[in-house]
Design a protein around this motif. Structure first.
Motif, PDB file in Angstrom:
ATOM      1  N   UNK A 142       0.807  -1.218   0.000  1.00  0.00           N
ATOM      2  CA  UNK A 142       0.000   0.000   0.000  1.00  0.00           C
ATOM      3  C   UNK A 142       0.840   1.266   0.000  1.00  0.00           C
ATOM      4  N   UNK A 143       2.168   1.114   0.090  1.00  0.00           N
ATOM      5  CA  UNK A 143       3.083   2.265   0.062  1.00  0.00           C
ATOM      6  C   UNK A 143       2.731   3.305   1.122  1.00  0.00           C
ATOM      7  N   UNK A 144       2.533   2.842   2.351  1.00  0.00           N
ATOM      8  CA  UNK A 144       2.168   3.731   3.448  1.00  0.00           C
ATOM      9  C   UNK A 144       3.309   3.883   4.428  1.00  0.00           C
ATOM     10  N   UNK A 145       3.324   4.999   5.135  1.00  0.00           N
ATOM     11  CA  UNK A 145       4.272   5.190   6.222  1.00  0.00           C
ATOM     12  C   UNK A 145       5.691   5.409   5.751  1.00  0.00           C
ATOM     13  N   UNK A 146       6.630   5.098   6.652  1.00  0.00           N
ATOM     14  CA  UNK A 146       8.049   5.298   6.401  1.00  0.00           C
ATOM     15  C   UNK A 146       8.828   4.046   6.818  1.00  0.00           C
ATOM     16  N   UNK A 147      10.060   3.964   6.293  1.00  0.00           N
ATOM     17  CA  UNK A 147      10.949   2.848   6.611  1.00  0.00           C
ATOM     18  C   UNK A 147      12.269   3.390   7.138  1.00  0.00           C
ATOM     19  N   UNK A 148      12.953   2.543   7.889  1.00  0.00           N
ATOM     20  CA  UNK A 148      14.239   2.946   8.453  1.00  0.00           C
ATOM     21  C   UNK A 148      15.109   1.707   8.643  1.00  0.00           C
ATOM     22  N   UNK A 149      16.404   1.835   8.349  1.00  0.00           N
ATOM     23  CA  UNK A 149      17.354   0.759   8.636  1.00  0.00           C
ATOM     24  C   UNK A 149      17.718   0.810  10.117  1.00  0.00           C
ATOM     25  N   UNK A 150      17.562  -0.313  10.795  1.00  0.00           N
ATOM     26  CA  UNK A 150      17.807  -0.384  12.231  1.00  0.00           C
ATOM     27  C   UNK A 150      19.202  -0.951  12.476  1.00  0.00           C
ATOM     28  N   UNK A 151      20.011  -0.222  13.234  1.00  0.00           N
ATOM     29  CA  UNK A 151      21.351  -0.685  13.568  1.00  0.00           C
ATOM     30  C   UNK A 151      21.278  -1.851  14.557  1.00  0.00           C
ATOM     31  N   UNK A 152      22.305  -2.691  14.551  1.00  0.00           N
ATOM     32  CA  UNK A 152      22.246  -3.959  15.275  1.00  0.00           C
ATOM     33  C   UNK A 152      21.974  -3.801  16.768  1.00  0.00           C
ATOM     34  N   UNK A 153      22.534  -2.784  17.394  1.00  0.00           N
ATOM     35  CA  UNK A 153      22.316  -2.599  18.832  1.00  0.00           C
ATOM     36  C   UNK A 153      20.867  -2.289  19.158  1.00  0.00           C
ATOM     37  N   UNK A 154      20.074  -1.903  18.152  1.00  0.00           N
ATOM     38  CA  UNK A 154      18.661  -1.579  18.362  1.00  0.00           C
ATOM     39  C   UNK A 154      17.723  -2.645  17.821  1.00  0.00           C
ATOM     40  N   UNK A 155      18.265  -3.768  17.368  1.00  0.00           N
ATOM     41  CA  UNK A 155      17.432  -4.782  16.732  1.00  0.00           C
ATOM     42  C   UNK A 155      16.342  -5.310  17.659  1.00  0.00           C
TER      43      UNK A 155
END
Length: 222
Positions: A142-155
């Motif tokens: 649906x192409x909604x919202x946003x995306x972000x790459x999560x760094x390993x310490x925050x997985x």
């Protein structure tokens, strides 16, 4: 004497109510479900070189067994009692993390655990999705919202970010970032999908996605 580390114990403690000593090994792991494999080899790590069966064998035969060695008993005697015969420990293992289902399977009602897996995996374990580098569109049709790459310490940590955060990417922007990343690297990416909470003006995490190279898991990543 040889200056070689024999191992380490994650946590050793004395329970004053039970009046017992415990050796507790804990770890955080992420395993992707590969329907083409069998048993615990169906659950493979993002780097393609680790799987759940190997981790469990190492945990129960090696890591928990370290506290039974004479070297460990000498250390434990200094910590708890001067009598090495009283350094008997109860052994516990705790693995926290995510189990991820392939996007290609679409919506599933529950994880396809076999009988062996059901004995060791909690019904309330954290579950999410994974896909190959060319399958990102399946995660956000649906192409909604946003995306972000999560760094390993925050997985392992739930994420939220302010509305004007520069690292929040639209779906088409993340699609391009994924494409360029795998042109020069085979390292898996851990992504989080966010929807905007109007009241707080925060991007609140809604789901996780692991993106792997198209050749995964047939190689070892650095």
């Amino acid at each position: 004497e040889s200056h070689q580390t024999l191992g380490e114990l994650d946590l050793v403690y004395y329970d004053t109510q039970l009046k017992q000593r415990f050796h507790w090994e804990s770890t955080i792991k992420f395993y992707l479900f590969n329907p083409a494999e069998y048993s615990f080899e169906r659950w493979i790590g993002p780097n393609g070189a680790d799987w759940l069966q190997r981790k469990l064998e190492h945990l129960f035969t090696r890591q928990l067994g370290i506290s039974n060695t004479i070297e460990a008993k000498m250390i434990l005697a200094d910590c708890f009692t001067k009598d090495q015969n009283k350094t008997v420990l109860n052994h516990l293992a705790f693995i926290k993390g995510y189990l991820l289902m392939p996007l290609s399977l679409g919506a599933v009602v529950e994880f396809p655990f076999n009988l062996e897996e059901k004995k060791l995996i909690s019904d309330s374990c954290l579950t999410e999705w994974w896909g190959f580098s060319d399958q990102f569109h399946l995660a956000d049709p649906e192409q909604r919202g946003r995306w972000r790459i999560i760094e390993k310490l925050d997985w392992i940590t739930p994420q939220f970010y302010p509305y004007h955060d520069d690292d929040m990417l639209k779906p088409n922007e993340m699609s391009l970032k994924i494409k360029f990343h795998f042109m020069k690297s085979k390292r898996s990416l851990h992504l989080a999908h966010f929807l905007l909470d109007e009241e707080s003006q925060l991007w609140i995490e809604r789901k996780r996605l692991m993106i792997v190279d198209k050749l995964w898991p047939s190689y070892k990543q650095d």
